[in-house]
Design an enzyme around this catalytic site. Structure first.
Site, mmCIF file in Angstrom:
data_model
loop_
_atom_site.group_PDB
_atom_site.id
_atom_site.type_symbol
_atom_site.label_atom_id
_atom_site.label_comp_id
_atom_site.label_asym_id
_atom_site.label_seq_id
_atom_site.Cartn_x
_atom_site.Cartn_y
_atom_site.Cartn_z
ATOM 1 C CB SER A 155 27.730 -0.141 -19.833
ATOM 2 O OG SER A 155 27.125 -0.407 -21.066
ATOM 3 C CG HIS B 220 30.394 -3.302 -17.957
ATOM 4 N ND1 HIS B 220 29.764 -4.385 -18.550
ATOM 5 C CD2 HIS B 220 30.138 -2.245 -18.783
ATOM 6 C CE1 HIS B 220 29.164 -3.995 -19.657
ATOM 7 N NE2 HIS B 220 29.382 -2.699 -19.825
#
Length: 284
Positions: A186, A234
């Site tokens: 991610s 993230h």
């Protein structure tokens, strides 16, 4: 409705229905450029209105679109290699289920072990996943975003952005959750989104109203809304991808896609990549 020839001007993709709207999104089936209003989510990716309802577009339009967006896997080798590596690691994890060895425990990001010298976890954690949904979504996003970016700026630049995003994503995860086992691509995916936003801005597009801006806001919302997601990973990936993209554009003085890879640009990009690794080791 615009004609296929109207969808491109100066190597900028424009929605095939709304010729005044620039976009970086293409239908996953016919590969025609589509804007946010035209894109339809499906189980196999983003599709145009016709493909989402089963209406087959004219072959001439599909051929024209493929000339714009790229016709296959051969023009995005780095993206396909990264996906293959992730899938191979995941298959190896499945083969180990029930055994004493664990790829996750050996290669996942974990602060105390990174501090003990296992620095490779800063990279290997980005190729390790726990569930089918986790790897499935990340690989779709990598194929979708990575494919667009690699076609627009080239394989070398795209790889530099991805590596920087993975490393800074690991640093961010260690900063906020040092004692958690963290896995997943991610961070790299968020870095690709950041780079595409910067490229959109360099092309004169309205950034946050663009298709990529919409996807970024959606994924940021999911990041903070759902439990068990690495917020630091993230956000760190977002910062790393943006920093690498900014470096590749000569600190904003050139184009990320067409600027020369001179000594300054290479030095700045290398500093971003190495800085991510150093930051992760120091934080751990």
């Amino acid at each position: 409705m615009s004609t296929p020839e109207d969808t491109v001007a100066g190597n900028v993709m424009r929605c095939y229905k709304h010729s005044g709207r620039e976009t970086l999104i293409s239908c996953s089936n016919c590969e025609r450029p589509i804007c946010t209003d035209c894109m339809r989510q499906s189980a196999v990716g983003v599709r145009c209105p016709e493909c989402s309802t089963g209406v087959k577009p004219k072959r001439s339009m599909t051929r024209q679109a493929r000339g714009i967006a790229g016709s296959g896997r051969s023009d995005i080798p780095v993206t396909m290699i990264l996906i293959a590596l992730n899938v191979i690691v995941f298959l190896a994890q499945l083969a180990q289920r029930g055994g004493s060895a664990s790829i996750v425990s050996d290669f996942a990001l974990y602060g105390p072990l990174v501090a003990d010298g296992e620095w490779w976890r800063l990279v290997t954690s980005g190729f390790t996943h726990e569930q089918f949904f986790h790897i499935g979504f990340n690989m779709w996003a990598l194929w979708f975003l990575g494919g667009i970016l690699e076609r627009l700026i080239g394989s070398t630049r795209m790889l530099a952005i991805y590596v920087a995003a993975v490393l800074w994503g690991s640093a961010g995860a260690l900063l906020l959750s040092p004692d958690a086992f963290t896995v997943g691509a991610s961070g790299g995916v968020f870095g690709l989104m950041a780079a595409l936003l910067i490229l959109s801005q360099q092309r004169g597009m309205e950034v946050m109203s663009s298709s990529i801006g919409f996807l970024l806001l959606l994924n940021l919302g999911i990041t903070f809304a759902l439990p068990g997601i690495s917020i630091g990973g993230h956000l760190g990936g977002l910062v790393g991808g943006a920093a690498a993209a900014f470096a590749l554009s000569g600190l904003g003085r050139g184009s990320m896609a067409y600027g020369r890879l001179n000594g300054l640009v290479l030095s700045l990009t290398s500093a971003v990549v190495i800085g991510g690794a150093v930051a992760g080791i120091l934080i751990a």
